[in-house]
Design a protein around this motif. Structure first.
Motif, PDB file in Angstrom:
ATOM      1  N   LYS A 297     -55.882 -20.714  -1.592  1.00  0.00           N
ATOM      2  CA  LYS A 297     -56.148 -20.033  -0.330  1.00  0.00           C
ATOM      3  C   LYS A 297     -55.665 -20.859   0.857  1.00  0.00           C
ATOM      4  O   LYS A 297     -55.072 -20.323   1.809  1.00  0.00           O
ATOM      5  N   GLU A 298     -55.904 -22.167   0.819  1.00  0.00           N
ATOM      6  CA  GLU A 298     -55.450 -23.035   1.911  1.00  0.00           C
ATOM      7  C   GLU A 298     -53.927 -23.078   1.986  1.00  0.00           C
ATOM      8  O   GLU A 298     -53.353 -23.072   3.086  1.00  0.00           O
ATOM      9  N   ILE A 299     -53.268 -23.105   0.846  1.00  0.00           N
ATOM     10  CA  ILE A 299     -51.806 -23.095   0.839  1.00  0.00           C
ATOM     11  C   ILE A 299     -51.288 -21.806   1.452  1.00  0.00           C
ATOM     12  O   ILE A 299     -50.367 -21.816   2.294  1.00  0.00           O
ATOM     13  N   LYS A 300     -51.875 -20.683   1.073  1.00  0.00           N
ATOM     14  CA  LYS A 300     -51.450 -19.391   1.615  1.00  0.00           C
ATOM     15  C   LYS A 300     -51.624 -19.352   3.126  1.00  0.00           C
ATOM     16  O   LYS A 300     -50.722 -18.924   3.869  1.00  0.00           O
ATOM     17  N   THR A 301     -52.770 -19.827   3.601  1.00  0.00           N
ATOM     18  CA  THR A 301     -53.040 -19.820   5.041  1.00  0.00           C
ATOM     19  C   THR A 301     -52.061 -20.716   5.789  1.00  0.00           C
ATOM     20  O   THR A 301     -51.504 -20.323   6.829  1.00  0.00           O
ATOM     21  N   LYS A 302     -51.834 -21.915   5.276  1.00  0.00           N
ATOM     22  CA  LYS A 302     -50.945 -22.853   5.962  1.00  0.00           C
ATOM     23  C   LYS A 302     -49.516 -22.318   6.027  1.00  0.00           C
ATOM     24  O   LYS A 302     -48.854 -22.399   7.069  1.00  0.00           O
ATOM     25  N   VAL A 303     -49.024 -21.782   4.918  1.00  0.00           N
ATOM     26  CA  VAL A 303     -47.650 -21.273   4.905  1.00  0.00           C
ATOM     27  C   VAL A 303     -47.517 -20.080   5.847  1.00  0.00           C
ATOM     28  O   VAL A 303     -46.585 -20.009   6.670  1.00  0.00           O
ATOM     29  N   ASN A 304     -48.433 -19.143   5.755  1.00  0.00           N
ATOM     30  CA  ASN A 304     -48.329 -17.943   6.589  1.00  0.00           C
ATOM     31  C   ASN A 304     -48.505 -18.249   8.072  1.00  0.00           C
ATOM     32  O   ASN A 304     -47.830 -17.657   8.921  1.00  0.00           O
ATOM     33  N   LYS A 305     -49.396 -19.191   8.392  1.00  0.00           N
ATOM     34  CA  LYS A 305     -49.720 -19.450   9.795  1.00  0.00           C
ATOM     35  C   LYS A 305     -48.820 -20.489  10.448  1.00  0.00           C
ATOM     36  O   LYS A 305     -48.475 -20.362  11.632  1.00  0.00           O
ATOM     37  N   TYR A 306     -48.418 -21.528   9.672  1.00  0.00           N
ATOM     38  CA  TYR A 306     -47.768 -22.678  10.301  1.00  0.00           C
ATOM     39  C   TYR A 306     -46.300 -22.897   9.912  1.00  0.00           C
ATOM     40  O   TYR A 306     -45.583 -23.606  10.625  1.00  0.00           O
ATOM     41  N   ALA A 307     -45.842 -22.342   8.798  1.00  0.00           N
ATOM     42  CA  ALA A 307     -44.473 -22.621   8.355  1.00  0.00           C
ATOM     43  C   ALA A 307     -43.468 -21.968   9.301  1.00  0.00           C
ATOM     44  O   ALA A 307     -43.413 -20.738   9.416  1.00  0.00           O
ATOM     45  N   PHE A 308     -42.699 -22.790   9.970  1.00  0.00           N
ATOM     46  CA  PHE A 308     -41.764 -22.305  10.996  1.00  0.00           C
ATOM     47  C   PHE A 308     -40.698 -21.410  10.371  1.00  0.00           C
ATOM     48  O   PHE A 308     -40.058 -21.763   9.385  1.00  0.00           O
TER      49      PHE A 308
END
Length: 402
Positions: A297-308
């Motif tokens: 879940k944390e990986i999904k959130t980080k990629v969707n929210k922060y990955a430029f």
């Protein structure tokens, strides 16, 4: 491996590019690796060398090699010449234990070093610089030592062969022949030279000035008499990120003056922060990095929210113009971790031409990273304190070569 908070032996270009063992940053264009190679004076790792590795080892080159992620070297061709003649070498890499767990950028040199160890059937020494983190990160000695053991568990989880691997901490190992080599290196480097390379200031405490020889001397086999007794001229190959190059330029300058072989290096690009390629992942910003402790879940959130993203602002514009792959972080991460070359090229083509959307690319990356991290977590859960002790035991390696 090493870290400090400021340094002078750096690259400072028009866009404020700064690359040294302690800081990596660039302007809007990202790191200019061609300028970096010219500034540092290392060599490009070309296709002929990659092909030669495949021929000599009898296995396909690692994804990091064939995609140019390890892109520069110092005398790697000499190591291959020796290997082709039937002579041996050893590997040396390391980690500065400043955080509880590793992020994916920290895993890169260990994943590649594992491949090298298996492909060439050679021994490996891994240095955990707990003393360096005590100097620079305002940690206590006890906390530095504890973090070193925790980081060792993540390193062991990468799958290294205990019969060919020696992991050591500086606080636990430095002394004897290792310290003798440190003293030899220290006497060959003037204070002015150290300031020129590492940028020490009058306000820096002398512990910082004393550290470079500690990172230098694992390059010399005589630093490990329990492993390499009588093999003082054994060559060393160091896989590392290119920001560590200043330490080993110093080492290579000193080595012939004290009767040792120069270490060879094979150097990687930086693994970018989620926010973009103008800096490395940072252990001080949890949202800049994917950690090996992150949940799916944390990986999904980080990629969707922060990955430029290099995609366009609207679907209509994206369909028309396509994505800018040069700045797109999900593509850069897939370049490191998606094994299938054909699938990667298909994604790049479809995304660049606007037929694949940013969300689709991110979903593929989330799956790749979630599988990688879950696999690491399973391996890490099996690493016991007894296993750490076995890797750190000062003993001959039963299967050192072959």
């Amino acid at each position: 491996m090493a870290a400090a908070e400021q340094g002078a032996d750096a690259v400072k270009e028009e866009e404020e590019q700064v690359v040294n063992p302690w800081e990596v940053s660039a302007g809007k264009g990202g790191i200019d690796y061609d300028k970096l190679v010219d500034q540092f004076g290392c060599q490009r790792l070309n296709a002929a060398l990659v092909d030669r590795v495949a021929r000599l080892t009898g296995r396909p080159p690692h994804v990091f090699l064939r995609r140019g992620l390890f892109f520069a070297h110092r005398d790697f061709n000499d190591i291959l010449d020796l290997y082709e003649k039937g002579e041996k070498f050893y590997l040396y890499t390391g980690r500065g234990p400043s955080s509880e767990s590793l992020h994916l950028g920290h895993l890169i040199p260990f994943m590649f070093t594992k491949y090298l160890q298996e492909a060439f059937n050679v021994p490996l020494v891994i240095q955990l610089t707990d003393d360096e983190k005590f100097y620079w990160k305002n940690l206590t000695v006890e906390e530095s030592k504890r973090l070193a053991r925790e980081n060792a568990k993540d390193i062991i989880a990468c799958g290294f062969d205990v019969d060919r691997t020696f992991i050591f901490t500086d606080f636990g190992y430095v002394g004897g022949a290792f310290y003798e080599n440190m003293a030899k290196v220290a006497r060959c480097v003037t204070y002015n030279k150290a300031v020129g390379i590492f940028g020490f200031s009058p306000e820096d405490h002398i512990g910082k000035c004393s550290f470079p020889p500690v990172q230098a001397v694992p390059s010399f086999p005589s630093s490990f008499p329990h492993l390499f007794a009588g093999k003082d001229q054994l060559r060393c190959l160091i896989p590392c990120a290119i920001d560590q190059d200043p330490y080993f330029r110093m080492t290579r300058d000193v080595a012939p003056r004290i009767g040792y072989q120069k270490p060879s290096l094979i150097e990687s690009r930086f693994f970018p922060a989620l926010q973009g390629e103008n800096t490395k992942m940072s252990a001080s910003d949890a949202n800049s990095a994917i950690y090996v402790t992150d949940s799916a879940k944390e990986i999904k959130t980080k990629v969707n929210k922060y990955a430029f993203s290099g995609g366009q602002d609207s679907i209509e514009l994206h369909r028309k113009l396509g994505a800018n792959l040069d700045v797109d972080v999900p593509i850069k991460y897939l370049n490191f971790f998606l094994e299938d070359d054909d699938e990667l090229e298909h994604i790049k083509k479809e995304y660049k031409e606007g037929r694949m959307l940013t969300g689709e690319v991110k979903q593929r990356l989330i799956l790749v990273l979630s599988e990688l991290v879950a696999r690491h977590q399973r391996a890490r859960a099996l690493v016991t304190d007894e296993m750490v002790d076995a890797f750190m035991a000062v003993r001959p390696l039963p299967r050192m070569f072959g």
